[in-house]
Write an enzyme that holds these catalytic residues in place. Structure first.
Site, PDB file in Angstrom:
ATOM      1  N   PHE A  56      -9.048   8.724   5.695  1.00 26.54           N
ATOM      2  CA  PHE A  56      -9.353   7.569   4.858  1.00 26.54           C
ATOM      3  C   PHE A  56     -10.130   6.569   5.716  1.00 26.54           C
ATOM      4  O   PHE A  56     -10.312   6.765   6.926  1.00 26.54           O
ATOM      5  CB  PHE A  56      -8.072   6.940   4.277  1.00 26.54           C
ATOM      6  CG  PHE A  56      -7.221   6.230   5.296  1.00 26.54           C
ATOM      7  CD1 PHE A  56      -6.389   6.940   6.142  1.00 26.54           C
ATOM      8  CD2 PHE A  56      -7.274   4.846   5.436  1.00 26.54           C
ATOM      9  CE1 PHE A  56      -5.613   6.296   7.095  1.00 26.54           C
ATOM     10  CE2 PHE A  56      -6.493   4.183   6.389  1.00 26.54           C
ATOM     11  CZ  PHE A  56      -5.669   4.915   7.223  1.00 26.54           C
ATOM     12  N   TYR A  58     -12.355   4.581   7.941  1.00 28.80           N
ATOM     13  CA  TYR A  58     -13.458   4.885   8.862  1.00 28.80           C
ATOM     14  C   TYR A  58     -13.309   6.243   9.549  1.00 28.80           C
ATOM     15  O   TYR A  58     -14.079   6.560  10.464  1.00 28.80           O
ATOM     16  CB  TYR A  58     -13.544   3.776   9.929  1.00 28.80           C
ATOM     17  CG  TYR A  58     -13.820   2.397   9.357  1.00 28.80           C
ATOM     18  CD1 TYR A  58     -15.119   1.907   9.259  1.00 28.80           C
ATOM     19  CD2 TYR A  58     -12.778   1.585   8.902  1.00 28.80           C
ATOM     20  CE1 TYR A  58     -15.375   0.647   8.727  1.00 28.80           C
ATOM     21  CE2 TYR A  58     -13.017   0.326   8.357  1.00 28.80           C
ATOM     22  CZ  TYR A  58     -14.321  -0.132   8.278  1.00 28.80           C
ATOM     23  OH  TYR A  58     -14.573  -1.368   7.749  1.00 28.80           O
ATOM     24  N   GLY A  89       0.382   4.377   0.134  1.00 25.24           N
ATOM     25  CA  GLY A  89       0.081   5.395   1.148  1.00 25.24           C
ATOM     26  C   GLY A  89       0.726   5.044   2.479  1.00 25.24           C
ATOM     27  O   GLY A  89       1.324   5.885   3.149  1.00 25.24           O
ATOM     28  N   LYS A  90       0.606   3.752   2.837  1.00 23.76           N
ATOM     29  CA  LYS A  90       1.180   3.287   4.098  1.00 23.76           C
ATOM     30  C   LYS A  90       2.714   3.386   4.060  1.00 23.76           C
ATOM     31  O   LYS A  90       3.345   3.812   5.027  1.00 23.76           O
ATOM     32  CB  LYS A  90       0.791   1.816   4.294  1.00 23.76           C
ATOM     33  CG  LYS A  90       0.356   1.480   5.690  1.00 23.76           C
ATOM     34  CD  LYS A  90       0.063  -0.006   5.781  1.00 23.76           C
ATOM     35  CE  LYS A  90      -1.297  -0.270   6.348  1.00 23.76           C
ATOM     36  NZ  LYS A  90      -1.537  -1.713   6.566  1.00 23.76           N
ATOM     37  N   ASP A 118      -0.510  -3.779  10.861  1.00 22.53           N
ATOM     38  CA  ASP A 118      -1.865  -4.228  10.604  1.00 22.53           C
ATOM     39  C   ASP A 118      -2.754  -3.412  11.529  1.00 22.53           C
ATOM     40  O   ASP A 118      -2.429  -3.235  12.714  1.00 22.53           O
ATOM     41  CB  ASP A 118      -2.007  -5.725  10.884  1.00 22.53           C
ATOM     42  CG  ASP A 118      -3.226  -6.283  10.163  1.00 22.53           C
ATOM     43  OD1 ASP A 118      -3.234  -6.248   8.920  1.00 22.53           O
ATOM     44  OD2 ASP A 118      -4.167  -6.736  10.823  1.00 22.53           O
ATOM     45  N   SER A 119      -3.824  -2.895  10.983  1.00 20.84           N
ATOM     46  CA  SER A 119      -4.617  -1.972  11.779  1.00 20.84           C
ATOM     47  C   SER A 119      -6.090  -2.098  11.444  1.00 20.84           C
ATOM     48  O   SER A 119      -6.451  -2.731  10.458  1.00 20.84           O
ATOM     49  CB  SER A 119      -4.154  -0.532  11.507  1.00 20.84           C
ATOM     50  OG  SER A 119      -4.207  -0.264  10.125  1.00 20.84           O
ATOM     51  N   ASN A 153       0.861  -1.174   0.000  1.00 15.62           N
ATOM     52  CA  ASN A 153       0.000   0.000   0.000  1.00 15.62           C
ATOM     53  C   ASN A 153       0.909   1.239   0.000  1.00 15.62           C
ATOM     54  O   ASN A 153       1.591   1.521   0.975  1.00 15.62           O
ATOM     55  CB  ASN A 153      -0.871  -0.084   1.270  1.00 15.62           C
ATOM     56  CG  ASN A 153      -1.698   1.154   1.489  1.00 15.62           C
ATOM     57  OD1 ASN A 153      -1.359   2.241   1.043  1.00 15.62           O
ATOM     58  ND2 ASN A 153      -2.795   0.982   2.201  1.00 15.62           N
ATOM     59  N   HIS A 202      -3.575   5.759  16.599  1.00 15.53           N
ATOM     60  CA  HIS A 202      -3.114   4.428  16.970  1.00 15.53           C
ATOM     61  C   HIS A 202      -1.750   4.116  16.344  1.00 15.53           C
ATOM     62  O   HIS A 202      -0.885   3.532  16.966  1.00 15.53           O
ATOM     63  CB  HIS A 202      -4.161   3.388  16.534  1.00 15.53           C
ATOM     64  CG  HIS A 202      -4.656   3.567  15.123  1.00 15.53           C
ATOM     65  ND1 HIS A 202      -5.038   4.789  14.629  1.00 15.53           N
ATOM     66  CD2 HIS A 202      -4.799   2.696  14.085  1.00 15.53           C
ATOM     67  CE1 HIS A 202      -5.423   4.662  13.363  1.00 15.53           C
ATOM     68  NE2 HIS A 202      -5.281   3.407  13.005  1.00 15.53           N
TER      69      HIS A 202
HETATM   70  P1  IMP Z   1      -4.749  -3.198   6.729  1.00 13.43           P
HETATM   71  O1  IMP Z   1      -4.120  -2.448   5.584  1.00 13.43           O
HETATM   72  O2  IMP Z   1      -5.040  -4.622   6.455  1.00 13.43           O
HETATM   73  O3  IMP Z   1      -4.032  -2.970   8.015  1.00 13.43           O
HETATM   74  O4  IMP Z   1      -6.219  -2.553   6.840  1.00 13.43           O
HETATM   75  C1  IMP Z   1      -6.474  -1.525   7.671  1.00 13.43           C
HETATM   76  C2  IMP Z   1      -7.914  -1.034   7.453  1.00 13.43           C
HETATM   77  O5  IMP Z   1      -8.371  -0.526   8.691  1.00 13.43           O
HETATM   78  C3  IMP Z   1      -7.971   0.122   6.466  1.00 13.43           C
HETATM   79  O6  IMP Z   1      -8.371  -0.285   5.195  1.00 13.43           O
HETATM   80  C4  IMP Z   1      -9.016   1.036   7.085  1.00 13.43           C
HETATM   81  O7  IMP Z   1     -10.274   0.649   6.653  1.00 13.43           O
HETATM   82  C5  IMP Z   1      -8.936   0.752   8.561  1.00 13.43           C
HETATM   83  N1  IMP Z   1      -8.043   1.730   9.217  1.00 13.43           N
HETATM   84  C6  IMP Z   1      -6.815   1.504   9.731  1.00 13.43           C
HETATM   85  N2  IMP Z   1      -6.280   2.642  10.207  1.00 13.43           N
HETATM   86  C7  IMP Z   1      -7.204   3.599   9.978  1.00 13.43           C
HETATM   87  C8  IMP Z   1      -7.212   5.009  10.229  1.00 13.43           C
HETATM   88  O8  IMP Z   1      -6.270   5.641  10.743  1.00 13.43           O
HETATM   89  N3  IMP Z   1      -8.333   5.652   9.844  1.00 13.43           N
HETATM   90  C9  IMP Z   1      -9.392   5.036   9.263  1.00 13.43           C
HETATM   91  N4  IMP Z   1      -9.426   3.745   8.990  1.00 13.43           N
HETATM   92  C10 IMP Z   1      -8.319   3.032   9.349  1.00 13.43           C
END
Ligand code: IMP
Length: 203
Positions: A160, A162, A22-23, A79-80, A20, A188
């Protein structure tokens, strides 16, 4: 450089185990002050492992370990997601998937609101697990959280995922109405990074 448990050498090159962009950019910015060269898993052509874990921590660890062993370099993965208390922690590790194939977070937010219904308890938490793994599989994880409340209707267009339906404790604006710098100071991800930096990068 392979650390033994209890040893924390500062990595001088690091793979960001994410496809990703952006990440990757966000992590690059956070690491910029610490003189560590970063390269993305995508740039190295590393495959994306399936996220088969049942916790944020397990998924962050499996991504970091897969990248570190494949690249033979230390690797960082995160992971978030959003955990809503009245939904028993959902969407949780499925936060990205609730957006569907089109990654439509308006639909995902509508689902959160629909499932909450008339629930009085609208407390929620964003969670971030950040894992640093080494080529021999040694891995350390730092977890960050931010507590808040789910609001409806969604407000703001800055963040982005939520962000438009989340108001952090002590704030009035949603994460999507806040200045990005203000969000990053309390998020977080920032909380998890502070712990990683204190362990590995602080002088
Ligand atoms: P990951 O890329 O599998 O960790 O997915 C994380 C998902 O959690 C993202 O697609 C968002 O939907 C949500 N998420 C994680 N961090 C945030 C944030 O800071 N703001 C809003 N949504 C978040």
């Amino acid at each position: 450089m392979t650390p033994k448990p209890g040893r924390r050498p500062k990595p001088d090159r690091l793979v960001i185990a994410s496809h990703n962009s952006g990440k990757v950019r966000e992590i690059e910015t956070l690491l910029a002050p610490f003189g560590v060269a970063v390269v993305s898993a995508a740039a190295l052509g590393l495959p994306e492992p399936e996220e088969t874990g049942t916790t944020f921590r397990a998924n962050a660890e499996l991504k970091a370990v897969a990248a570190a062993t494949a690249a033979k370099l230390p690797a960082l993965a995160d992971d978030s997601g959003l955990a809503v208390r009245a939904l028993k922690g959902a969407p949780g590790i499925y936060s990205a998937r609730w957006g569907g194939a089109a990654k439509d977070f308006n639909l995902a937010m509508e689902r959160v609101q629909r499932e909450l219904g008339a629930a009085k308890d609208r407390r929620a938490q964003f969670v971030c697990a950040l894992s640093l793994a080494w080529p021999d599989g040694f891995c350390e994880t730092f977890e960050g959280t931010v507590d808040g409340t789910i609001v409806w209707p969604p407000r703001g267009d800055k963040g982005f995922g939520y962000d438009p339906m989340f108001v952090a404790e002590g704030a009035r604006e949603t994460f999507a109405e806040m200045d990005p710098d203000a969000k990053h100071a309390i998020s977080h991800r920032a909380d998890a990074f502070r712990k990683l930096v204190a362990a590995y990068f602080a002088a």
